[in-house]
Design a protein around this motif. Structure first.
Motif, PDB file in Angstrom:
ATOM      1  N   GLU A  17     -63.364  25.926  25.884  1.00 52.46           N
ATOM      2  CA  GLU A  17     -62.779  25.222  27.023  1.00 52.46           C
ATOM      3  C   GLU A  17     -63.334  23.808  27.198  1.00 52.46           C
ATOM      4  O   GLU A  17     -62.825  23.048  28.010  1.00 52.46           O
ATOM      5  N   ALA A  39     -56.195  29.620  25.180  1.00 48.21           N
ATOM      6  CA  ALA A  39     -56.460  30.628  26.210  1.00 48.21           C
ATOM      7  C   ALA A  39     -55.713  31.919  25.917  1.00 48.21           C
ATOM      8  O   ALA A  39     -56.238  33.018  26.121  1.00 48.21           O
ATOM      9  N   ASN A  42     -57.507  34.059  23.189  1.00 45.94           N
ATOM     10  CA  ASN A  42     -58.635  34.816  23.717  1.00 45.94           C
ATOM     11  C   ASN A  42     -58.177  35.987  24.563  1.00 45.94           C
ATOM     12  O   ASN A  42     -58.732  37.092  24.486  1.00 45.94           O
ATOM     13  N   ALA A  43     -57.165  35.764  25.389  1.00 46.96           N
ATOM     14  CA  ALA A  43     -56.683  36.846  26.250  1.00 46.96           C
ATOM     15  C   ALA A  43     -56.123  37.995  25.419  1.00 46.96           C
ATOM     16  O   ALA A  43     -56.339  39.168  25.734  1.00 46.96           O
ATOM     17  N   ARG A  49     -62.821  34.533  29.278  1.00 44.23           N
ATOM     18  CA  ARG A  49     -62.411  33.129  29.272  1.00 44.23           C
ATOM     19  C   ARG A  49     -63.542  32.254  28.725  1.00 44.23           C
ATOM     20  O   ARG A  49     -64.701  32.446  29.067  1.00 44.23           O
ATOM     21  N   ALA A 184     -52.636  27.141  30.400  1.00 45.09           N
ATOM     22  CA  ALA A 184     -53.312  28.425  30.567  1.00 45.09           C
ATOM     23  C   ALA A 184     -52.689  29.250  31.688  1.00 45.09           C
ATOM     24  O   ALA A 184     -52.823  30.461  31.731  1.00 45.09           O
TER      25      ALA A 184
END
Length: 308
Positions: A17, A39, A42-43, A49, A184
């Motif tokens: 980030e 994002a 990763n989710a 996060r 995001a």
């Protein structure tokens, strides 16, 4: 667990980030160029996060894990293969230990994000694992033969939010079309690939003629081959200034549309400088900045004022 880099392709860097809050030290936030795609990756693998992932430009990346891993690829229509077997776009994949994971060259889009459950556990610099190509801060670019540590898998990986869905980016020339991803926060369904990029005018719109503002919001601009993660250089009509005096350097943010003396705008991306000395005519919205991050050289861009 570790990941071994077998091949990097044209450009692969580590991104998260970013490192906000260090502008006073002359350090910009940096971070993933397409924040929404990063994002979402990763989710999808259940990471918290901010976990670090690989940002791969135009494919060509090949890696191998020494233990079973869970991975996903987002950002473009590039295909992820496991020992030569193709997977679906944005499919979360369980990779056996020792298997070769490869990223094909995308037909549309520029930057793909390869996330692994647990994230890349390289040492952070100023609180971030992002490689800032302008400032030279953060982990070095991975090279073939490098071994990167993977963090522990989250105790209870959470599924991706339904709002983190893919969208399209600015269209390019027939030989180099491009696709992208939302911010995001996500979007409701696919975006029109030919839709203009939304901007807020200012903070220095008053330094330009009324004709220049009209041109910005009506003309088409083309992404120059000299573009990179610092900024998109745009070819097209010249944006004429109403004021010609020097502007003291002032802070700039991702998405700032800065206009140097030649009148050809530059859209700052994630690795932008902390300050700029040329007037900023407009600033892209976060979602528009994500779409611009996927624009290849030759992509055609248009701008429109964001709705209030």
């Amino acid at each position: 667990m570790t990941m071994t880099i077998l091949r990097t392709g044209p450009l692969t860097v580590i991104k998260d980030e970013g490192r906000p809050g260090h502008a006073g030290q002359g350090v910009a936030p940096s971070g993933a160029v397409d924040r929404g795609a990063y994002a979402r990756a990763n989710a999808l693998v259940g990471n918290p996060r901010g976990a670090a992932a690989l940002e791969c430009t135009l494919g060509g990346l090949r890696v191998r894990f020494d233990e079973p891993a869970t991975v996903v690829l987002t950002g473009t229509d590039a295909v992820l293969t496991v020992d030569g077997t193709r997977t679906a776009v944005e499919e979360v994949v369980s990779v056996p230990a020792g298997a070769e994971v490869a990223v094909t060259m995308p037909r549309r889009g520029l930057r793909s994000y390869l996330a692994v459950r647990g994230g890349l556990a390289v040492p952070p610099v100023l609180g971030s694992r992002s490689t800032d190509r302008l400032a030279g801060i953060g982990p070095p670019k991975p090279a073939a033969g490098d071994t990167l540590p993977i963090g522990p898998s989250p105790a209870a990986p959470s599924p991706a939010s339904p709002s983190l869905t893919a969208s399209s980016a600015p269209s390019a020339s027939p030989a180099a079309s491009s696709a992208g991803s939302p911010s995001a926060e996500g979007v409701d369904g696919p975006a029109d690939p030919d839709a203009p990029l939304e901007v807020d005018l200012g903070p220095r719109a008053g330094w330009f003629t009324a004709a220049a503002i009209e041109t910005l919001l009506s003309a088409e601009f083309t992404v120059s081959p000299s573009s990179d993660s610092v900024g998109l250089r745009l070819d097209g009509p010249v944006l004429a200034r109403a004021r010609t005096e020097e502007l003291p350097s002032e802070g700039v943010v991702r998405g700032s549309v800065q206009v140097p003396p030649d009148g050809h705008p530059i859209v700052f991306q994630a690795d932008h400088p902390v300050t700029g000395g040329y007037p900023v005519i407009a600033v892209l919205t976060p979602a528009a900045a994500d779409r611009a991050a996927q624009a290849r050289p030759g992509a055609r861009l248009r701008f429109v004022v964001a709705p209030e």
